[in-house]
Write an enzyme that holds these catalytic residues in place. Structure first.
Site, mmCIF file in Angstrom:
data_model
loop_
_atom_site.group_PDB
_atom_site.id
_atom_site.type_symbol
_atom_site.label_atom_id
_atom_site.label_comp_id
_atom_site.label_asym_id
_atom_site.label_seq_id
_atom_site.Cartn_x
_atom_site.Cartn_y
_atom_site.Cartn_z
ATOM 1 N N ASP A 54 -6.954 1.273 11.606
ATOM 2 C CA ASP A 54 -5.518 1.916 11.569
ATOM 3 C C ASP A 54 -5.644 3.524 11.028
ATOM 4 O OD1 ASP A 54 -3.968 0.125 12.756
ATOM 5 O OD2 ASP A 54 -3.740 -0.895 10.685
ATOM 6 N N SER B 170 -2.148 -9.452 3.913
ATOM 7 C CA SER B 170 -1.709 -8.017 4.550
ATOM 8 C C SER B 170 -1.357 -8.569 5.805
ATOM 9 C CB SER B 170 -2.967 -7.187 4.737
ATOM 10 O OG SER B 170 -2.551 -6.169 5.475
ATOM 11 N N ARG C 102 0.451 1.940 16.594
ATOM 12 C CA ARG C 102 -0.194 3.091 15.735
ATOM 13 C C ARG C 102 0.158 4.598 16.411
ATOM 14 N NH1 ARG C 102 0.752 0.699 11.224
ATOM 15 N NH2 ARG C 102 -0.648 -0.850 10.337
ATOM 16 N N ASP D 298 0.882 -1.149 0.068
ATOM 17 C CA ASP D 298 -0.008 -0.017 -0.074
ATOM 18 C C ASP D 298 0.893 1.251 0.234
ATOM 19 O OD1 ASP D 298 -2.400 -1.484 0.099
ATOM 20 O OD2 ASP D 298 -2.270 -1.589 2.291
HETATM 21 N N1 ARG Z 1 -6.868 -6.126 13.147
HETATM 22 C C1 ARG Z 1 -5.915 -5.511 13.958
HETATM 23 C C2 ARG Z 1 -6.063 -4.340 14.570
HETATM 24 O O1 ARG Z 1 -7.080 -3.628 14.216
HETATM 25 C C3 ARG Z 1 -4.618 -5.702 13.053
HETATM 26 C C4 ARG Z 1 -4.504 -4.821 11.942
HETATM 27 C C5 ARG Z 1 -3.550 -4.940 11.098
HETATM 28 N N2 ARG Z 1 -3.355 -3.860 10.315
HETATM 29 C C6 ARG Z 1 -3.020 -3.830 8.971
HETATM 30 N N3 ARG Z 1 -2.535 -2.877 8.116
HETATM 31 N N4 ARG Z 1 -2.624 -5.199 8.365
HETATM 32 O O2 ARG Z 1 -5.199 -3.811 15.332
#
Ligand code: ARG
Length: 393
Positions: free
Chosen positions: A121, A170, A92, A13
């Site tokens: 995120d 991902s 994050r 991405d």
């Molecule tokens: N579902 C998890 C969360 O909301 C993991 C997210 C992983 N992020 C990603 N961009 N692959 O924290």
């Protein structure tokens, strides 16, 4: 001259985003920032190489210290949301703060990220970016892109990316957890193939001999592994390695995202499972029944704020104050047994233990058992009255 700072993981991405920020948004300059939060070193190096190759300027910033500090608080809070150990969620805001520092230094016009409009995120990042008054650009979300399209686009432009259409997961990885989503895993009836797991052995291939690990805690924070004192970073790394070998810390769950979408998520997190299992066990020795009961509610709120990226809420500070108060006595050690994917506490010690064998034991007379008779006569009284009353109708 317009300049944008991009939070850069080096993945599909964000690599595609470098190009789109110029091509579709007309930025003259793209500055990439990769924040090291304990993801594999080669990932950081690869991101750095790619950033230097494709962007106008690149920064690599080490935030492992900050992340470890946040993780120590997570351990005190037994942090977990719907069975997820919150690795990405907790990282994050820390990444975002580092990106903001660069954006200020670079006098950037905007901050960009590679999050989609379907996940959590975006919310966690942007809460921090807006806090500092930045304009936010989210190409993946605004252009409504799919991973399929991005892979095609990268191929056309000759951009090298670490994803194939066969293995299009991902993945988000840091010191605390590795998450795997997307691709075939989006079908909840599909059993994850062995190749999605990297940190953990299949429990059936784990050693046939159990291993006992001793962890010392001070004020709820792990400080030593098998009597060797070490800092949090080293301790977590070692436990990921040891636990992974025993197949500890695999999760496959249906998770409720902030937006209300449900998603199927696979996670690996050996150290998290070991540390939280051990920490909870020590708390059961030291905290009172009522503290334990009330802390469960506090923990649930705490985890939800972290998951939602709302750690700037005043409630978060208040919950942490409560948690810290309870942790003042969480000193001592726990031994856990690792065996074929399981972690089981097998022994524990604390100078603040509320467990007194001389009171509880079958073999002592320190407590006069006869005192219990009066207690027992009142215990359940209302229930007995209720049963009598109901007999009449
Ligand atoms: N579902 C998890 C969360 O909301 C993991 C997210 C992983 N992020 C990603 N961009 N692959 O924290």
């Amino acid at each position: 001259m317009s300049k944008v700072v991009l939070s850069y993981s080096g993945g599909l991405d964000t690599t595609v985003a470098i190009f789109l920020l110029k091509e579709r948004y007309g930025f003259d300059e793209v500055v990439t920032v990769t924040v090291d939060i304990g993801q594999p070193e080669e990932d950081v190096r690869e991101a750095e190489e790619r950033g230097k190759k494709y962007a106008d300027k690149h920064y690599t910033i080490d935030a492992k210290r900050e992340f470890v500090n946040a993780l120590m608080q997570l351990i005190k809070a037994n942090g977990e949301y719907e069975g997820y150990v919150l690795g990405t969620a907790l990282a994050r805001p820390i990444i975002a703060e580092k990106v903001v520092e660069v954006a200020k230094k670079e006098n950037a016009d905007a901050i960009a990220h590679g999050c989609t409009g379907k996940g959590n995120d975006q919310l966690r990042f942007e809460n921090v970016f807006y806090q500092h008054g930045f304009k936010v650009v989210a190409p993946m979300r605004e252009l409504n892109l799919t991973r399929e399209w991005e892979i095609e686009y990268a191929k056309e432009k000759g951009i090298e990316i670490p994803v194939t259409k066969e293995k299009p997961y991902s993945i988000d990885e840091n010191l605390w957890s590795r998450s795997i989503e997307g691709g075939k895993l989006e079908d909840p009836t599909f059993i994850p193939p062995e190749d999605v797991w990297e940190w953990t052995k299949n429990p059936k291939d784990a050693p046939d001999e159990p291993e006992i690990v001793k962890i010392d805690f001070e004020k709820g924070v792990p400080i030593a592994l098998n009597d060797e004192e070490m800092d949090g970073l080293e301790l977590i790394r070692r436990l990921n390695e040891i636990g992974g070998r025993h197949g500890v810390g695999r999760t496959d769950i249906i998770e409720d995202r902030v937006l209300g979408l449900k998603s199927r998520e696979c996670y690996e997190h050996p150290a998290a499972t070991i540390l939280i299992t051990a920490h909870r066990d020590l708390e059961r020795l030291v905290l009172s029944r009522r503290e334990l009961k009330f802390k469960r509610f506090v923990e649930e709120e705490w985890a939800e704020l972290v998951y939602y990226g709302l750690t700037n809420d005043p409630l978060f500070d208040a919950l942490n104050a409560f948690i810290d108060k309870t942790q003042e006595r969480v000193n001592g050690w726990v031994k856990v047994k690792l065996f074929k994917g399981n972690v089981t506490p097998v022994a524990r010690y604390s100078e603040y233990s509320l467990y007194k064998p001389e009171l509880t034991s079958f073999d002592t007379t320190l407590v006069d058992q006869r005192f219990a008779e009066g207690f027992s006569r009142f215990h359940g009284l209302q229930g007995r009255i209720y049963r009598e009353v109901m007999k009449r109708y």
